[in-house]
Design a protein around this motif. Structure first.
Motif, short mmCIF file in Angstrom:
data_model
loop_
_atom_site.label_atom_id
_atom_site.label_comp_id
_atom_site.label_asym_id
_atom_site.label_seq_id
_atom_site.Cartn_x
_atom_site.Cartn_y
_atom_site.Cartn_z
N LYS A 65 79.44 13.24 81.67
CA LYS A 65 78.87 12.46 80.66
C LYS A 65 79.25 13.05 79.39
CE LYS A 65 74.33 10.79 78.82
NZ LYS A 65 73.12 11.02 78.93
N LYS A 66 79.77 12.33 78.52
CA LYS A 66 80.12 12.71 77.28
C LYS A 66 79.05 12.85 76.36
CE LYS A 66 83.92 11.66 74.12
NZ LYS A 66 84.62 10.53 73.69
N PRO A 67 79.28 14.15 75.79
CA PRO A 67 77.94 14.32 74.43
C PRO A 67 78.14 13.27 73.50
CG PRO A 67 79.54 16.07 74.43
CD PRO A 67 79.81 15.18 75.49
N ARG A 68 76.86 12.89 72.98
CA ARG A 68 76.78 11.98 71.77
C ARG A 68 77.07 12.83 70.57
NH1 ARG A 68 72.26 11.91 68.53
NH2 ARG A 68 70.56 12.99 69.60
N ARG A 69 77.72 12.35 69.69
CA ARG A 69 78.03 12.71 68.42
C ARG A 69 77.14 12.31 67.27
NH1 ARG A 69 82.69 15.87 68.20
NH2 ARG A 69 82.47 15.81 65.68
N ALA A 70 76.56 13.24 66.36
CA ALA A 70 75.57 12.79 65.53
C ALA A 70 76.22 11.70 64.46
CB ALA A 70 75.24 14.02 64.55
N ALA A 71 75.51 10.85 64.27
CA ALA A 71 76.05 9.61 63.16
C ALA A 71 75.86 9.96 61.86
CB ALA A 71 75.59 8.28 63.55
N ALA A 72 77.29 9.85 61.16
CA ALA A 72 77.31 9.93 59.42
C ALA A 72 76.82 8.78 58.98
CB ALA A 72 78.71 10.49 59.47
N SER A 73 76.00 8.93 57.81
CA SER A 73 75.74 7.89 56.95
C SER A 73 76.66 7.84 55.58
CB SER A 73 74.25 7.98 56.47
OG SER A 73 74.21 9.09 55.49
N ALA A 74 76.33 6.76 55.04
CA ALA A 74 77.24 6.31 53.92
C ALA A 74 77.36 7.37 52.60
CB ALA A 74 76.87 5.13 53.15
N ASP A 75 76.15 8.32 52.60
CA ASP A 75 75.89 9.33 51.69
C ASP A 75 76.63 10.68 52.17
OD1 ASP A 75 74.00 9.43 53.14
OD2 ASP A 75 72.35 9.86 51.61
N GLY A 76 77.20 10.67 53.38
CA GLY A 76 77.83 11.95 53.64
C GLY A 76 76.70 12.78 54.28
#
Length: 162
Positions: A2-13
């Motif tokens: 299983k590939k680990p999920r990466r944390a998602a980035a928002s528009a404000d960085g």
């Protein structure tokens, strides 16, 4: 594998890593602050993969410093002998006057200090911490009832607008 999920980035960085949803259910939030984290290299890499948990974490003030206790940052998968301990104490970076103010509030006013979220702000790892007061059982029931009523009202509005 299983590939680990990466944390998602928002528009404000701001790249959200973990949130303490149980804190919003169990406590009234009185005050919030942003604190930097002192981390090792493998902890940063593990956080970038989104592998952190704040479920039973709290902030402890000791000898003029603040520490994050009980936060679980999983060991880095590609790390070797240099890997970190998953639940070690991590120092929080706050101004001296903030530490004094928050430590005084925790010791005298009957409030606790818990982390609400871990995130990256640009290249830096940050924690949002809060002074909290515990909810009683009836307060939790009221919050659940209000949330359900709001959800039903929104559903009615959507159905009538069709």
């Amino acid at each position: 594998m299983k590939k680990p999920r990466r944390a998602a980035a928002s528009a404000d960085g701001v790249q959200q890593v973990a949130t303490n949803r149980k804190a919003f259910h169990d406590y009234f939030i009185e005050d919030r602050a942003e604190a930097g984290l002192v981390l090792t290299g493998t902890e940063v890499k593990s956080l970038r993969e989104g592998r952190a948990q704040l479920k039973d974490a709290y902030v402890l003030f000791r000898s003029g410093e603040a520490f994050l206790i009980g936060a679980h940052i999983s060991a880095y998968a590609a790390g070797s002998w240099s890997n970190h301990l998953p639940e070690r104490e991590r120092k929080l970076l706050l101004h001296k006057r903030e530490i004094d103010k928050w430590a005084g509030a925790v010791s005298t006013r009957g409030v606790a200090c818990v982390p609400l979220s871990l995130y990256f702000k640009g290249p830096r790892a940050k924690a949002q911490i809060a002074l909290v007061r515990g909810k009683k059982l009836h307060d939790k029931r009221d919050a659940i009832r209000d949330r359900d009523l709001r959800r039903e009202a929104d559903r009615e509005v959507r159905e009538r607008s069709r």
